[in-house]
Design a protein around this motif. Structure first.
Motif, mmCIF file in Angstrom:
data_model
loop_
_atom_site.group_PDB
_atom_site.id
_atom_site.type_symbol
_atom_site.label_atom_id
_atom_site.label_comp_id
_atom_site.label_asym_id
_atom_site.label_seq_id
_atom_site.Cartn_x
_atom_site.Cartn_y
_atom_site.Cartn_z
ATOM 1 N N THR A 64 51.370 44.052 34.506
ATOM 2 C CA THR A 64 50.854 43.147 33.481
ATOM 3 C C THR A 64 49.663 42.393 34.047
ATOM 4 O O THR A 64 49.753 41.796 35.127
ATOM 5 N N TYR A 65 48.552 42.415 33.317
ATOM 6 C CA TYR A 65 47.344 41.700 33.718
ATOM 7 C C TYR A 65 47.183 40.457 32.852
ATOM 8 O O TYR A 65 47.455 40.486 31.653
ATOM 9 N N TYR A 66 46.717 39.378 33.481
ATOM 10 C CA TYR A 66 46.536 38.103 32.802
ATOM 11 C C TYR A 66 45.048 37.768 32.735
ATOM 12 O O TYR A 66 44.380 37.690 33.776
ATOM 13 N N PHE A 67 44.561 37.544 31.517
ATOM 14 C CA PHE A 67 43.159 37.215 31.315
ATOM 15 C C PHE A 67 43.037 35.859 30.621
ATOM 16 O O PHE A 67 43.835 35.546 29.742
ATOM 17 N N ARG A 68 42.011 35.105 31.028
ATOM 18 C CA ARG A 68 41.808 33.772 30.450
ATOM 19 C C ARG A 68 40.318 33.536 30.216
ATOM 20 O O ARG A 68 39.479 34.013 30.979
ATOM 21 N N PHE A 69 40.032 32.802 29.148
ATOM 22 C CA PHE A 69 38.653 32.455 28.831
ATOM 23 C C PHE A 69 38.286 31.185 29.592
ATOM 24 O O PHE A 69 38.793 30.105 29.311
ATOM 25 N N GLN A 70 37.414 31.324 30.577
ATOM 26 C CA GLN A 70 36.970 30.178 31.364
ATOM 27 C C GLN A 70 35.547 30.423 31.851
ATOM 28 O O GLN A 70 35.135 31.559 32.059
ATOM 29 N N ASN A 71 34.823 29.322 32.009
ATOM 30 C CA ASN A 71 33.405 29.406 32.365
ATOM 31 C C ASN A 71 32.640 30.304 31.392
ATOM 32 O O ASN A 71 31.773 31.081 31.776
ATOM 33 N N ASN A 72 33.029 30.207 30.131
ATOM 34 C CA ASN A 72 32.347 30.914 29.041
ATOM 35 C C ASN A 72 32.466 32.440 29.128
ATOM 36 O O ASN A 72 31.602 33.165 28.624
ATOM 37 N N ASP A 73 33.532 32.925 29.761
ATOM 38 C CA ASP A 73 33.750 34.364 29.834
ATOM 39 C C ASP A 73 35.228 34.652 30.046
ATOM 40 O O ASP A 73 35.992 33.778 30.463
ATOM 41 N N ASP A 132 59.051 37.177 49.714
ATOM 42 C CA ASP A 132 57.961 36.986 50.664
ATOM 43 C C ASP A 132 56.803 36.295 49.954
ATOM 44 O O ASP A 132 56.588 36.493 48.750
ATOM 45 N N GLU A 133 56.062 35.479 50.686
ATOM 46 C CA GLU A 133 54.886 34.806 50.151
ATOM 47 C C GLU A 133 53.731 34.951 51.133
ATOM 48 O O GLU A 133 53.938 34.943 52.348
ATOM 49 N N LYS A 134 52.532 35.107 50.589
ATOM 50 C CA LYS A 134 51.344 35.188 51.429
ATOM 51 C C LYS A 134 50.145 34.740 50.612
ATOM 52 O O LYS A 134 50.245 34.479 49.403
ATOM 53 N N GLU A 135 49.008 34.652 51.275
ATOM 54 C CA GLU A 135 47.777 34.277 50.591
ATOM 55 C C GLU A 135 46.702 35.332 50.870
ATOM 56 O O GLU A 135 46.635 35.862 51.977
ATOM 57 N N ILE A 136 45.912 35.615 49.855
ATOM 58 C CA ILE A 136 44.801 36.550 50.011
ATOM 59 C C ILE A 136 43.496 35.793 49.808
ATOM 60 O O ILE A 136 43.481 34.683 49.262
ATOM 61 N N LYS A 137 42.413 36.397 50.262
ATOM 62 C CA LYS A 137 41.108 35.762 50.133
ATOM 63 C C LYS A 137 40.715 35.692 48.656
ATOM 64 O O LYS A 137 40.808 36.658 47.921
ATOM 65 N N VAL A 138 40.301 34.495 48.237
ATOM 66 C CA VAL A 138 39.887 34.304 46.854
ATOM 67 C C VAL A 138 38.488 34.884 46.652
ATOM 68 O O VAL A 138 37.551 34.534 47.377
ATOM 69 N N LYS A 139 38.358 35.788 45.688
ATOM 70 C CA LYS A 139 37.082 36.430 45.390
ATOM 71 C C LYS A 139 36.614 36.011 44.003
ATOM 72 O O LYS A 139 37.390 35.464 43.208
ATOM 73 N N PRO A 140 35.351 36.258 43.683
ATOM 74 C CA PRO A 140 34.889 36.002 42.306
ATOM 75 C C PRO A 140 35.756 36.762 41.317
ATOM 76 O O PRO A 140 36.100 37.922 41.541
ATOM 77 N N LEU A 141 36.120 36.115 40.223
ATOM 78 C CA LEU A 141 37.015 36.728 39.255
ATOM 79 C C LEU A 141 36.340 37.896 38.544
ATOM 80 O O LEU A 141 35.145 37.854 38.245
ATOM 81 N N ILE A 142 37.122 38.943 38.281
ATOM 82 C CA ILE A 142 36.618 40.127 37.597
ATOM 83 C C ILE A 142 36.577 39.858 36.095
ATOM 84 O O ILE A 142 37.536 39.362 35.510
ATOM 85 N N LYS A 143 35.470 40.199 35.469
ATOM 86 C CA LYS A 143 35.334 40.007 34.033
ATOM 87 C C LYS A 143 36.129 41.070 33.276
ATOM 88 O O LYS A 143 36.174 42.233 33.678
ATOM 89 N N LEU A 144 36.720 40.657 32.171
ATOM 90 C CA LEU A 144 37.504 41.579 31.357
ATOM 91 C C LEU A 144 36.648 42.741 30.863
ATOM 92 O O LEU A 144 37.100 43.894 30.841
ATOM 93 N N SER A 145 35.418 42.466 30.474
ATOM 94 C CA SER A 145 34.556 43.508 29.938
ATOM 95 C C SER A 145 34.232 44.578 30.974
ATOM 96 O O SER A 145 33.859 45.703 30.623
ATOM 97 N N GLU A 146 34.384 44.256 32.266
ATOM 98 C CA GLU A 146 34.072 45.194 33.336
ATOM 99 C C GLU A 146 35.315 45.715 34.053
ATOM 100 O O GLU A 146 35.224 46.562 34.935
ATOM 101 N N PHE A 147 36.484 45.211 33.642
ATOM 102 C CA PHE A 147 37.712 45.536 34.364
ATOM 103 C C PHE A 147 38.179 46.958 34.100
ATOM 104 O O PHE A 147 38.260 47.405 32.963
ATOM 105 N N ASP A 148 38.493 47.670 35.189
ATOM 106 C CA ASP A 148 39.028 49.030 35.134
ATOM 107 C C ASP A 148 40.327 49.034 35.918
ATOM 108 O O ASP A 148 40.320 48.851 37.126
ATOM 109 N N ASN A 149 41.473 49.230 35.239
ATOM 110 C CA ASN A 149 42.747 49.122 35.937
ATOM 111 C C ASN A 149 42.993 50.273 36.899
ATOM 112 O O ASN A 149 43.944 50.267 37.666
ATOM 113 N N ARG A 150 42.112 51.293 36.884
ATOM 114 C CA ARG A 150 42.229 52.395 37.855
ATOM 115 C C ARG A 150 41.460 52.087 39.120
ATOM 116 O O ARG A 150 41.598 52.773 40.124
#
Length: 225
Positions: free
Chosen positions: A146-155, A204-222
């Motif tokens: 399941t992918y979660y998308f949100r409208f923020q920063n006008n995108d 288990d819990e861990k942290e990953i490096k925070v990267k710029p968020l992927i835009k829905l219009s460009e997202f490819d689940n493959r």
């Protein structure tokens, strides 16, 4: 003779997949009085969900439409046919008209790669200001993502992902094998495994490096990277 055979085999992908390579998605209208104004000719509404996505106290809507034309990736395998799909999000306006917020096509796979030769798409839901879309793949062991998308920063951006693995063949019924939850905003990752024999959970819990968020219009689940 060998050279001729190699040449013919090299053409197989071109012969088998012309419909995929040549398919052109229609242009979606930017504004409309009714939801159906955004559905191109030859397309049908497949799924929809409403929610207050941009927090303006007006109910918006997310639509998934599919082409009435079924493309066949392999003419020798009727089960490989699929209908192209489009996810679009419409914002309701104060005058009760609608405005297009986002269009996404890459999020849908172009094959029947889901469970039992079905399309992997399972459904969409609205969770307050967040839109979720779920896919399932596998066989005896089913992977649900399941992918979660949100409208923020006008995108529209990918803000989270939840993956779980279910075993469908245990005599006790379906049970959760493992899961992983990723928050792309905070970088926090939670995971767990369940053993039905010992009836014990391991977390288990861990942290990953925070990267710029992927835009829905460009997202490819493959190819999420």
């Amino acid at each position: 003779m060998k050279k001729i055979l190699i040449f013919i085999l090299s053409l197989v992908p071109v012969i088998c997949f012309p419909q995929i390579n040549q398919f052109q998605y229609p242009e979606i209208k930017k504004e409309g009085k009714n939801i159906t104004d955004f559905v191109p000719k030859g397309w049908t509404i497949m799924d929809e969900v409403s929610g207050e996505f941009n927090l303006d106290k007006l109910n918006d809507i997310a639509l998934i439409i599919k082409s009435n034309k079924v493309l066949n990736a392999d003419s020798t395998d009727p089960g490989s046919g699929f209908a192209p799909k489009i996810l679009m999000i419409l914002f309701k306006q104060p005058d009760k008209t609608w405005k297009l917020s986002c269009v996404a096509t890459k999020i849908f796979d172009t094959t029947q790669a889901g469970v039992q030769n079905c399309h992997p798409y399972k459904g969409i839901k609205a969770m307050h200001d967040t839109l979720t879309i779920t896919f399932a793949t596998g066989g005896t062991v089913v992977d649900n993502t399941t992918y979660y998308f949100r409208f923020q920063n006008n995108d529209w951006c990918l803000v989270g992902k939840y993956m779980k693995e279910d075993d469908m063949q245990k005599s006790m019924g379906v049970y959760l094998v493992s899961y992983e939850s990723v928050n792309f905003i905070s970088g926090k990752v939670e995971s767990g495994k369940y053993d039905p024999d010992t009836k014990r959970n391991k977390y288990d819990e861990k942290e990953i490096k925070v990267k710029p968020l992927i835009k829905l219009s460009e997202f490819d689940n493959r190819n999420e990277d």
